[in-house]
Motif scaffolding. Structure first.
Motif, mmCIF file in Angstrom:
data_model
loop_
_atom_site.group_PDB
_atom_site.id
_atom_site.type_symbol
_atom_site.label_atom_id
_atom_site.label_comp_id
_atom_site.label_asym_id
_atom_site.label_seq_id
_atom_site.Cartn_x
_atom_site.Cartn_y
_atom_site.Cartn_z
ATOM 1 N N MET A 229 0.844 -1.192 0.000
ATOM 2 C CA MET A 229 0.000 0.000 0.000
ATOM 3 C C MET A 229 0.883 1.247 0.000
ATOM 4 O O MET A 229 1.819 1.352 0.791
ATOM 5 C CB MET A 229 -0.906 0.001 1.242
ATOM 6 C CG MET A 229 -1.880 1.174 1.289
ATOM 7 S SD MET A 229 -2.848 1.256 2.822
ATOM 8 C CE MET A 229 -3.768 -0.267 2.761
ATOM 9 N N ASP A 230 0.593 2.196 -0.906
ATOM 10 C CA ASP A 230 1.318 3.461 -0.904
ATOM 11 C C ASP A 230 0.408 4.559 -0.359
ATOM 12 O O ASP A 230 -0.742 4.306 0.017
ATOM 13 C CB ASP A 230 1.840 3.803 -2.305
ATOM 14 C CG ASP A 230 0.730 3.887 -3.351
ATOM 15 O OD1 ASP A 230 -0.444 4.100 -2.970
ATOM 16 O OD2 ASP A 230 1.026 3.742 -4.551
ATOM 17 N N LYS B 199 3.411 10.896 15.710
ATOM 18 C CA LYS B 199 4.748 11.462 15.880
ATOM 19 C C LYS B 199 5.686 10.461 16.547
ATOM 20 O O LYS B 199 6.879 10.406 16.245
ATOM 21 C CB LYS B 199 4.669 12.743 16.707
ATOM 22 C CG LYS B 199 5.986 13.499 16.776
ATOM 23 C CD LYS B 199 5.820 14.845 17.467
ATOM 24 C CE LYS B 199 7.134 15.616 17.476
ATOM 25 N NZ LYS B 199 6.991 16.942 18.140
ATOM 26 N N PHE B 200 5.128 9.660 17.466
ATOM 27 C CA PHE B 200 5.937 8.666 18.186
ATOM 28 C C PHE B 200 5.410 7.267 17.854
ATOM 29 O O PHE B 200 4.863 6.565 18.706
ATOM 30 C CB PHE B 200 5.889 8.938 19.688
ATOM 31 C CG PHE B 200 6.351 10.321 20.061
ATOM 32 C CD1 PHE B 200 7.698 10.648 20.020
ATOM 33 C CD2 PHE B 200 5.436 11.296 20.423
ATOM 34 C CE1 PHE B 200 8.127 11.927 20.352
ATOM 35 C CE2 PHE B 200 5.850 12.573 20.761
ATOM 36 C CZ PHE B 200 7.203 12.898 20.720
ATOM 37 N N ALA C 214 5.218 6.056 6.175
ATOM 38 C CA ALA C 214 5.578 7.443 6.458
ATOM 39 C C ALA C 214 4.706 8.371 5.620
ATOM 40 O O ALA C 214 4.589 8.195 4.405
ATOM 41 C CB ALA C 214 7.051 7.676 6.145
ATOM 42 N N ILE C 215 4.074 9.347 6.285
ATOM 43 C CA ILE C 215 3.281 10.329 5.535
ATOM 44 C C ILE C 215 3.988 11.680 5.482
ATOM 45 O O ILE C 215 3.685 12.508 4.629
ATOM 46 C CB ILE C 215 1.865 10.479 6.129
ATOM 47 C CG1 ILE C 215 1.922 10.888 7.600
ATOM 48 C CG2 ILE C 215 1.074 9.188 5.959
ATOM 49 C CD1 ILE C 215 0.562 11.268 8.172
ATOM 50 N N THR C 216 4.930 11.908 6.414
ATOM 51 C CA THR C 216 5.843 13.057 6.365
ATOM 52 C C THR C 216 7.181 12.562 6.896
ATOM 53 O O THR C 216 7.327 11.387 7.255
ATOM 54 C CB THR C 216 5.345 14.234 7.240
ATOM 55 O OG1 THR C 216 5.469 13.875 8.626
ATOM 56 C CG2 THR C 216 3.901 14.600 6.928
ATOM 57 N N ASN C 217 8.137 13.458 6.990
ATOM 58 C CA ASN C 217 9.438 13.069 7.533
ATOM 59 C C ASN C 217 9.368 12.720 9.013
ATOM 60 O O ASN C 217 10.248 12.033 9.539
ATOM 61 C CB ASN C 217 10.457 14.195 7.328
ATOM 62 C CG ASN C 217 10.839 14.359 5.866
ATOM 63 O OD1 ASN C 217 10.748 13.409 5.090
ATOM 64 N ND2 ASN C 217 11.264 15.562 5.486
ATOM 65 N N GLU C 218 8.324 13.206 9.691
ATOM 66 C CA GLU C 218 8.245 13.018 11.140
ATOM 67 C C GLU C 218 7.032 12.220 11.606
ATOM 68 O O GLU C 218 6.905 11.939 12.800
ATOM 69 C CB GLU C 218 8.231 14.386 11.840
ATOM 70 C CG GLU C 218 9.503 15.193 11.626
ATOM 71 C CD GLU C 218 9.470 16.505 12.381
ATOM 72 O OE1 GLU C 218 8.381 16.869 12.877
ATOM 73 O OE2 GLU C 218 10.527 17.156 12.482
ATOM 74 N N ILE D 11 -0.501 0.365 10.117
ATOM 75 C CA ILE D 11 -1.580 -0.371 9.451
ATOM 76 C C ILE D 11 -1.596 -1.800 9.990
ATOM 77 O O ILE D 11 -0.690 -2.591 9.717
ATOM 78 C CB ILE D 11 -1.382 -0.380 7.926
ATOM 79 C CG1 ILE D 11 -1.259 1.050 7.396
ATOM 80 C CG2 ILE D 11 -2.524 -1.122 7.233
ATOM 81 C CD1 ILE D 11 -0.758 1.136 5.962
ATOM 82 N N PHE D 12 -2.627 -2.105 10.774
ATOM 83 C CA PHE D 12 -2.800 -3.449 11.316
ATOM 84 C C PHE D 12 -3.818 -4.193 10.447
ATOM 85 O O PHE D 12 -4.968 -3.755 10.322
ATOM 86 C CB PHE D 12 -3.311 -3.397 12.757
ATOM 87 C CG PHE D 12 -2.298 -2.930 13.758
ATOM 88 C CD1 PHE D 12 -1.594 -3.837 14.534
ATOM 89 C CD2 PHE D 12 -2.047 -1.573 13.931
ATOM 90 C CE1 PHE D 12 -0.662 -3.410 15.468
ATOM 91 C CE2 PHE D 12 -1.119 -1.133 14.859
ATOM 92 C CZ PHE D 12 -0.419 -2.053 15.630
#
Length: 211
Positions: A1-2, A59-60, A88-92, A97-98
């Motif tokens: 999945m992308d 974030k975490f 990852a949706i941003t750098n942070e 996804i379960f």
């Protein structure tokens, strides 16, 4: 999945096989969804997605993953198989996804403590509802072969009622057939297993309809 696939999935909204959670803040509640997916048709839990279809991410993610995976392993009985993917949706920020397949070891229970009775859940549309005694029996026996029952007077009364009404409850069946609840329960379970009836689980009272 992308990321594009993820956004398309979220756009569909929550349903019988899709659940959104912002964080693993209350893992003892989230595992109800995990158990319900395993007990029904399987499903996907997206951690880091809001009920409003927003995708803020986590974030975490390491901490969130640890909390929920630990809860699944500790509180689900028997153990539930699942796949975990991180996106990852941003750098942070990430999405967890379960993916939970439909289980062959139903029913699964949420077992929070030795003093609290375990509870089974099933998925109904976009909600996870606690399974009744009858639903748990159906889950336990749904792959059983050679289900047999006798179509007698009580079954005739039942089908005549359903010919004129949309559904029936356990209590109503016992009343109109003039039989004890335990016998009404056993009869309904057998008719569901025999694909004569279909059960509609509900937190308040299950209903049964013609298959």
């Amino acid at each position: 999945m992308d990321l594009k696939d993820l956004k398309n999935l979220v756009r569909k909204g929550e349903g019988s096989q899709l659940e959104f959670k912002l964080k693993a803040k209350h893992p003892e509640k989230i595992i109800r969804e995990i158990v319900a997916f395993a007990n029904t048709d399987g499903g996907t839990l997206l951690l880091g997605v809001g009920d409003d279809k927003s995708i803020p991410g986590l974030k975490f993610a390491d901490d969130e993953e640890f909390i929920l995976v630990q809860a699944i392993e500790k509180f689900c009985d028997p153990p539930i198989n699942f796949q975990l993917e991180r996106m990852a949706i941003t750098n942070e920020r990430d999405i967890l996804i379960f993916t939970i397949p439909q289980s062959n070891e139903k029913p699964h229970f949420v077992k929070l403590s030795a003093t609290e009775p375990p509870k089974a859940y099933v998925r109904v549309q976009d909600r996870s509802v606690q399974a009744s005694k009858e639903v748990k029996q159906i889950l336990r026996r749904e792959n059983e072969e050679g289900i047999r029952f006798v179509f007698g007077e009580k079954e005739k009364v039942l089908m005549e009622y359903l010919a004129q009404h949309q559904n029936i409850t356990l209590e109503k069946f016992a009343e109109i057939a003039k039989i004890p609840l335990w016998l009404a329960s056993r009869t309904l379970v057998l008719l569901v297993l025999g694909h004569v009836l279909r059960v509609q689980p509900n937190e308040l009272v299950d209903t049964y309809v013609i298959y």
